[in-house]
Scaffold this active site. Sequence first.
Site, PDB file in Angstrom:
ATOM      1  N   LEU A  35       0.499  -1.333  -0.247  1.00  0.00           N
ATOM      2  CA  LEU A  35      -0.089  -0.011  -0.323  1.00  0.00           C
ATOM      3  C   LEU A  35       0.694   1.504   0.248  1.00  0.00           C
ATOM      4  O   LEU A  35       0.577   2.287  -0.648  1.00  0.00           O
ATOM      5  CB  LEU A  35      -0.570  -0.006   1.512  1.00  0.00           C
ATOM      6  CG  LEU A  35      -1.979   1.129   1.165  1.00  0.00           C
ATOM      7  CD1 LEU A  35      -2.782   1.737   0.637  1.00  0.00           C
ATOM      8  CD2 LEU A  35      -2.374   1.396   3.058  1.00  0.00           C
ATOM      9  N   GLN A  37      14.500   0.849  31.912  1.00  0.00           N
ATOM     10  CA  GLN A  37      15.116   1.658  33.292  1.00  0.00           C
ATOM     11  C   GLN A  37      15.037   0.645  34.774  1.00  0.00           C
ATOM     12  O   GLN A  37      15.815   1.269  35.486  1.00  0.00           O
ATOM     13  CB  GLN A  37      13.669   2.620  33.501  1.00  0.00           C
ATOM     14  CG  GLN A  37      13.961   3.718  34.974  1.00  0.00           C
ATOM     15  CD  GLN A  37      15.279   4.916  33.695  1.00  0.00           C
ATOM     16  OE1 GLN A  37      15.148   5.151  32.996  1.00  0.00           O
ATOM     17  NE2 GLN A  37      15.484   6.020  35.420  1.00  0.00           N
ATOM     18  N   GLU A  89       0.909  -0.126  10.272  1.00  0.00           N
ATOM     19  CA  GLU A  89      -0.778  -0.324   9.676  1.00  0.00           C
ATOM     20  C   GLU A  89      -1.679   0.668  10.072  1.00  0.00           C
ATOM     21  O   GLU A  89      -2.239   0.831  11.093  1.00  0.00           O
ATOM     22  CB  GLU A  89      -1.389  -1.651  10.719  1.00  0.00           C
ATOM     23  CG  GLU A  89      -0.869  -2.969  10.957  1.00  0.00           C
ATOM     24  CD  GLU A  89      -1.127  -4.025  10.623  1.00  0.00           C
ATOM     25  OE1 GLU A  89      -3.235  -4.187  10.635  1.00  0.00           O
ATOM     26  OE2 GLU A  89      -0.660  -5.412  10.284  1.00  0.00           O
TER      27      GLU A  89
HETATM   28  C1  LIG Z   1       8.927  -1.613   8.841  1.00  0.00           C
HETATM   29  C2  LIG Z   1       8.592  -0.889   8.227  1.00  0.00           C
HETATM   30  C3  LIG Z   1       7.099  -2.026   7.885  1.00  0.00           C
HETATM   31  C4  LIG Z   1       6.400  -1.560   7.008  1.00  0.00           C
HETATM   32  N1  LIG Z   1       5.250  -2.326   6.291  1.00  0.00           N
HETATM   33  C5  LIG Z   1       4.292  -1.984   6.111  1.00  0.00           C
HETATM   34  C6  LIG Z   1       4.268  -2.817   4.327  1.00  0.00           C
HETATM   35  O1  LIG Z   1       4.401  -4.368   4.984  1.00  0.00           O
HETATM   36  N2  LIG Z   1       2.854  -2.692   3.632  1.00  0.00           N
HETATM   37  C7  LIG Z   1       2.315  -1.118   3.543  1.00  0.00           C
HETATM   38  O2  LIG Z   1       1.645  -0.663   2.755  1.00  0.00           O
HETATM   39  N3  LIG Z   1       3.464  -0.334   3.935  1.00  0.00           N
HETATM   40  C8  LIG Z   1       4.683  -0.460   5.142  1.00  0.00           C
HETATM   41  N4  LIG Z   1       4.715  -0.401   6.531  1.00  0.00           N
HETATM   42  C9  LIG Z   1       4.874   1.262   5.833  1.00  0.00           C
HETATM   43  C10 LIG Z   1       3.724   2.361   7.164  1.00  0.00           C
HETATM   44  O3  LIG Z   1       2.332   1.753   7.385  1.00  0.00           O
HETATM   45  C11 LIG Z   1       4.160   3.609   6.800  1.00  0.00           C
HETATM   46  O4  LIG Z   1       5.033   3.671   7.416  1.00  0.00           O
HETATM   47  C12 LIG Z   1       2.612   4.215   7.719  1.00  0.00           C
HETATM   48  O5  LIG Z   1       1.476   4.336   7.590  1.00  0.00           O
HETATM   49  C13 LIG Z   1       3.014   5.753   8.373  1.00  0.00           C
HETATM   50  O6  LIG Z   1       3.347   6.225   6.804  1.00  0.00           O
HETATM   51  P1  LIG Z   1       4.307   7.420   6.606  1.00  0.00           P
HETATM   52  O7  LIG Z   1       5.454   6.896   6.997  1.00  0.00           O
HETATM   53  O8  LIG Z   1       4.648   7.501   5.131  1.00  0.00           O
HETATM   54  O9  LIG Z   1       4.467   8.646   6.998  1.00  0.00           O
HETATM   55  P2  LIG Z   1       3.482   9.989   7.063  1.00  0.00           P
HETATM   56  O10 LIG Z   1       1.940   9.685   7.072  1.00  0.00           O
HETATM   57  O11 LIG Z   1       4.777  10.548   6.808  1.00  0.00           O
HETATM   58  O12 LIG Z   1       3.303  10.746   8.442  1.00  0.00           O
HETATM   59  C14 LIG Z   1       4.824  11.513   9.816  1.00  0.00           C
HETATM   60  C15 LIG Z   1       4.057  11.627  10.373  1.00  0.00           C
HETATM   61  O13 LIG Z   1       2.650  12.918  10.547  1.00  0.00           O
HETATM   62  C16 LIG Z   1       1.692  11.635  11.239  1.00  0.00           C
HETATM   63  N5  LIG Z   1       0.495  12.141  10.178  1.00  0.00           N
HETATM   64  C17 LIG Z   1       0.371  12.077   9.154  1.00  0.00           C
HETATM   65  N6  LIG Z   1      -0.872  12.506   8.903  1.00  0.00           N
HETATM   66  C18 LIG Z   1      -1.228  12.770  10.109  1.00  0.00           C
HETATM   67  C19 LIG Z   1      -2.849  13.410  10.120  1.00  0.00           C
HETATM   68  N7  LIG Z   1      -3.900  13.179   9.887  1.00  0.00           N
HETATM   69  N8  LIG Z   1      -2.815  13.718  11.694  1.00  0.00           N
HETATM   70  C20 LIG Z   1      -2.088  13.529  12.491  1.00  0.00           C
HETATM   71  N9  LIG Z   1      -0.780  13.286  12.252  1.00  0.00           N
HETATM   72  C21 LIG Z   1      -0.784  12.586  11.004  1.00  0.00           C
HETATM   73  C22 LIG Z   1       1.681  10.781  11.119  1.00  0.00           C
HETATM   74  O14 LIG Z   1       1.723  10.313  12.587  1.00  0.00           O
HETATM   75  C23 LIG Z   1       3.071  10.603  11.452  1.00  0.00           C
HETATM   76  O15 LIG Z   1       3.738  10.784  12.828  1.00  0.00           O
HETATM   77  C24 LIG Z   1       5.744  -0.011   7.044  1.00  0.00           C
HETATM   78  C25 LIG Z   1       6.814   0.776   7.690  1.00  0.00           C
HETATM   79  C26 LIG Z   1       7.883   0.223   8.439  1.00  0.00           C
HETATM   80  C27 LIG Z   1       8.375   1.448   9.252  1.00  0.00           C
END
Ligand SMILES: Cc1cc2nc3c(=O)[nH]c(=O)nc-3n(C[C@H](O)[C@H](O)[C@H](O)COP(=O)(O)OP(=O)(O)OC[C@H]3O[C@@H](n4cnc5c(N)ncnc54)[C@H](O)[C@@H]3O)c2cc1C
Length: 378
Positions: free
Chosen positions: A123, A335, A362
């Site tokens: 995704l 801690q 997720e």
């Molecule tokens: C090790 C790992 C494994 C993963 N595995 C998968 C996988 O198998 N398949 C898959 O599809 N994805 C996967 N992911 C992706 C994961 O689901 C995303 O990293 C996550 O959804 C956050 O997206 P982003 O990293 O782009 O952060 P961003 O969306 O850029 O968010 C950055 C910050 O902004 C905050 N934020 C964003 N929008 C809002 C809002 N509307 N209100 C308040 N705060 C907000 C977030 O909470 C976060 O703190 C994985 C990620 C990691 C790190």
Amino acid sequence: MQEFTSDQLMLRDMARRVADEKISPLAAEIDAKSHYPDELVDLFRKLDLFAIPYPEKYGGAGQGVLSACIMAEELAKVCSNSAMVPTTQELGATPILLGGNEDQKSKYLPPICKGEVRVSFALTEPEAGSDVGNIQTKAVRKGNEYIINGVKRFISYSDVADIMVVFAKTDPAADARGLSALIVDAHSPGITIGKHEDKMGFRGFNACEVYFDEVHVPAENLLAGEGQGFKLAMKTLDKTRPIVGAIGVGLAEGCLEYAINYSKQRVQFGKPISSFQGLQFMMADMAILVEASRQMVYKAARAADNEDPEMAKLGAIAKCLATDTAMRVSVDAVQILGGSGYMREYPLERRMREAKLLQIVEGTNQIQRVVIANKILS
Ligand SMILES: Cc1cc2nc3c(=O)[nH]c(=O)nc-3n(C[C@H](O)[C@H](O)[C@H](O)COP(=O)(O)OP(=O)(O)OC[C@H]3O[C@@H](n4cnc5c(N)ncnc54)[C@H](O)[C@@H]3O)c2cc1C
């Protein structure tokens, strides 16, 4: 006392035994070597652990989300990497279970249940993490095929996947309503697995970039119809978020147990440190959070199994509470061990690094709060 079925009690006891006897001795090495042993995946296959939540009709154990949570909790008590093995398979397989037609379910689910086929959920993209509607990957229909172009990021297990459920825009002009889900053969020409991310924790699996360059996918692999991808992704997460919560519960329980045992052995000022009320209150708070999280996870899992209209809200609450608990409890456990807690010789710094991911995957815990707020304010 939990009202578990006899099957669930058997599963819990078996998972606990396997975790203690076979997995626990390898947990530190999995992290240190950034490698998950094939023999453990084979053991999961032999014990039918990949089959737990799926209907018997498709080769599953017919046990549902609650049983998947029970298993994940037991495995995560000693090794979060191990809990992630069936959990990530569930994330990839659930869109097929929820959105697949009979032909798709009969073809793909039985080998997934046996663990013969590994499936990833694709995704996230560089410009679309929380903002799923901004997905840029496109799937263009040409005759009996879709042609996929785009880039996915952080896709767990994509380096070992046989198939991926890929979310792509079939109507790029639309927002989330233009999103569709397709089952894609991970070995198709045009797919390249990119960078293996160098992660803080959960080092037993790879999360990679995946490039799609003119990837041809049979049109019959479309799940749930064009434009249904966003809804399918959200319905999938409603089912799987309690399981991520269960990993948080198990991780927190493991940390609390370790800290309690250590505090009874470690002597300062002539007494075990467990006799200091400052630490007793910390441990009591940790126990409160663990128990509350466990009950919330079971409640959300039962809601998911019963298709309860509240399942999205309960799943988000469970994921949020249990993974915030995992973070807090793992930090406090470090801690309680003092300087030793900071050392790699002890398991708690590893657990603390792992807890952080649970607050992100997720849907971040901010996004869980967005879901909860939308539900309670609507
Ligand atoms: C090790 C790992 C494994 C993963 N595995 C998968 C996988 O198998 N398949 C898959 O599809 N994805 C996967 N992911 C992706 C994961 O689901 C995303 O990293 C996550 O959804 C956050 O997206 P982003 O990293 O782009 O952060 P961003 O969306 O850029 O968010 C950055 C910050 O902004 C905050 N934020 C964003 N929008 C809002 C809002 N509307 N209100 C308040 N705060 C907000 C977030 O909470 C976060 O703190 C994985 C990620 C990691 C790190």
